[in-house]
Design an enzyme around this catalytic site. Structure first.
Site, PDB file in Angstrom:
ATOM      1  N   ASN A 185     -57.521   0.087  -1.401  1.00  0.00           N
ATOM      2  CA  ASN A 185     -57.188   0.579  -0.117  1.00  0.00           C
ATOM      3  C   ASN A 185     -57.392   2.066   0.013  1.00  0.00           C
ATOM      4  OD1 ASN A 185     -54.913   2.539  -0.851  1.00  0.00           O
ATOM      5  ND2 ASN A 185     -54.108   0.341  -1.580  1.00  0.00           N
TER       6      ASN A 185
ATOM      7  N   LYS B 118     -70.785 -11.053 -12.102  1.00  0.00           N
ATOM      8  CA  LYS B 118     -71.105 -10.756 -10.818  1.00  0.00           C
ATOM      9  C   LYS B 118     -71.056 -11.940  -9.801  1.00  0.00           C
ATOM     10  CE  LYS B 118     -73.669  -8.114  -7.524  1.00  0.00           C
ATOM     11  NZ  LYS B 118     -75.118  -7.274  -7.263  1.00  0.00           N
TER      12      LYS B 118
ATOM     13  N   PHE C 119     -42.028   4.523   0.269  1.00  0.00           N
ATOM     14  CA  PHE C 119     -42.710   4.614   1.406  1.00  0.00           C
ATOM     15  C   PHE C 119     -43.104   3.440   2.116  1.00  0.00           C
ATOM     16  CE2 PHE C 119     -44.533   9.022   2.287  1.00  0.00           C
ATOM     17  CZ  PHE C 119     -43.843   9.790   1.260  1.00  0.00           C
TER      18      PHE C 119
ATOM     19  N   ASP D 203     -50.285  -5.701  -2.693  1.00  0.00           N
ATOM     20  CA  ASP D 203     -49.259  -6.624  -2.799  1.00  0.00           C
ATOM     21  C   ASP D 203     -50.055  -7.872  -3.343  1.00  0.00           C
ATOM     22  OD1 ASP D 203     -47.464  -5.224  -1.497  1.00  0.00           O
ATOM     23  OD2 ASP D 203     -48.273  -5.627   0.392  1.00  0.00           O
TER      24      ASP D 203
ATOM     25  N   LYS E 115     -37.747  -2.931   4.416  1.00  0.00           N
ATOM     26  CA  LYS E 115     -37.941  -2.685   2.997  1.00  0.00           C
ATOM     27  C   LYS E 115     -37.001  -1.970   2.143  1.00  0.00           C
ATOM     28  CE  LYS E 115     -43.164  -2.685   3.709  1.00  0.00           C
ATOM     29  NZ  LYS E 115     -44.061  -2.361   4.171  1.00  0.00           N
TER      30      LYS E 115
ATOM     31  N   LYS F 248     -35.714  -3.590  -1.234  1.00  0.00           N
ATOM     32  CA  LYS F 248     -35.904  -2.961  -2.428  1.00  0.00           C
ATOM     33  C   LYS F 248     -34.858  -2.192  -3.016  1.00  0.00           C
ATOM     34  CE  LYS F 248     -40.662  -3.092  -1.300  1.00  0.00           C
ATOM     35  NZ  LYS F 248     -42.180  -3.056  -1.499  1.00  0.00           N
TER      36      LYS F 248
END
Ligand code: PMT
Length: 386
Positions: free
Chosen positions: A209, A274, A311, A264, A325, A329
């Protein structure tokens, strides 16, 4: 870079070859907005001219108590107005004078009158630095509450290799900033995660990301400066590691801040070779499987003294998703930010964050530098921890 606006800094330069590095240090201090007054010993002036320091500091340099000033008590005025004093480089002779309270030149006399934090940066030949007398004198200063910045090791001016080199100006500058920060996290162990995770698809490709690590590194840096013992767990980023961030065991952390952008899902079956393009297949499906939710696991194991911060990176429904969240959590606080815009979230140097707390309250941090967001976030953690 911290704002040193309205800070009066004394820069003491004694006679070593490293005096040239103090010129760069002065530039960094000035760039950060500090008013810098330079005091030089006679021997320092044999290495770098007074004019250089005068031009760059925009102040006259104090080097002789009797000749140089209009005011007969200039050294007392400078000492009284100082927010911090840095001695770089500090020679064995100057260190000895400080340790024994001698006052026979402008620098030692002024330093006898200061009440502000002082940082001494020894720089000399390795054998001199390791000499028992020099070490004893440094010990005295440290016990008196002065900060001693260990010299770097490397090739010295005398062509020997060992400890004694003045650290780079940016490093000294970083430690000066740290010295001026209130130590409200002293005694706390803090774990920060930052950066992206990388999940391989095959030996060539991966799924990751856009996290640059900037937000997490800012928090780690701010926490270290405020006296915390910080462990930073980082994904691959192109940032320099924050200074003096140490490693400790995760379960001992008092405060955990999970800024890392964790995948996730990861490819279920990463290929050993490959993946080749197949002309007949226009589409490619990759089967993904869920990664363990580290924050959720930490939330389950949380002790009553631990403070857990997550976060939430969202593109929509910021508040709803963040609160969900926090609940799922078992967090004490969640910092919610919108990702996908150029001035906040991923990669940007700035961020806009909304903090939500377990007691139902919230706090808006408007768009500002990630370094500043980090400090406000830590303020709130301390406030909520009581
Ligand atoms: O690195 P920068 O470029 O500065 O960008 C900063 C940032 C946008 C990455 C940062 O501000 C941010 O929002 N970080 C959290 C990104 C994220 O993964 O958010 P999330 O909403 O998907 O996850 C929620 C929380 O659970 C996060 O604290 C995450 O670290 C944690 N998590 C998620 C998945 C997982 N498997 N394990 C986890 O611990």
């Amino acid at each position: 870079m911290m704002d040193l606006q309205n800070k009066n800094i004394l820069l003491g330069v004694s006679g070593g070859i490293a005096a040239y590095k103090s010129v760069e240090l002065l530039r960094l201090l000035k760039k950060a907005g500090a008013d810098v007054n330079v005091i030089m010993t006679d021997s320092a002036q044999k290495f770098v001219g007074k004019t250089t320091f005068e031009v760059l500091s925009e102040n006259s340099v104090l080097s002789d108590l009797f000749l140089d000033t209009q005011s007969s008590v200039k050294h007392i005025e400078l000492a009284a107005g100082a927010d911090a004093a840095i001695i770089a480089p500090a020679t064995a002779n100057t260190i000895a004078k400080f340790a024994h309270g001698l006052a026979d030149d402008a620098l030692s006399t002024t330093l006898l009158a200061v009440t502000c934090p002082v940082m001494v940066c020894p720089s000399m030949n390795t054998d001199m630095y390791q000499n028992i007398r020099v070490q004893r004198n440094l010990d005295i200063l440290e016990k008196d509450g002065w900060v001693i910045l260990d010299p770097d090791s490397g090739i010295l001016a005398c062509k020997t290799v060992g400890a004694g080199r003045l650290p780079d100006p940016w490093f000294i500058f970083d430690r000066v900033e740290a010295m001026l920060v209130k130590k409200d996290l002293k005694g706390k162990n803090i774990l920060v995660s930052a950066g992206p995770t990388v999940e391989p698809l095959d030996p060539v490709r991966f799924i990751s990301n856009h996290s640059s690590g900037k937000m997490g590194y800012s928090i780690a840096r701010a926490a270290e400066r405020r006296g915390g013992m910080v462990t930073l767990v980082s994904g691959p980023v192109s940032l320099d590691a924050p200074v003096a961030v140490e490693c400790i065991l995760v379960h001992q952390a008092d405060i955990i801040v999970k800024v890392a952008a964790v995948a996730d899902y990861k490819p279920m079956d990463p290929k050993p070779r490959k993946i080749k393009k197949n002309e007949n297949d226009k589409d490619l499906s990759i089967l993904m499987t869920q990664n363990p939710d580290i924050l959720k696991l930490l939330g389950k194991k949380k002790t009553k003294d631990q403070f857990l911060v997550g976060f939430a990176a969202e593109t929509d429904d910021l508040e709803k998703n963040a609160l969900l969240k926090m609940e799922k959590k078992n967090l004490d606080m969640i910092a919610a930010n919108i990702v996908g815009s150029s001035d906040s979230g991923f990669k940007a140097d700035t961020n806009k964050v909304k903090l939500f707390f377990r007691d139902g309250s919230s706090f808006d941090i408007p768009l500002m530098a990630k370094d500043k967001v980090a400090d406000i976030l830590i303020d709130k953690v301390i406030e909520k921890m009581g």
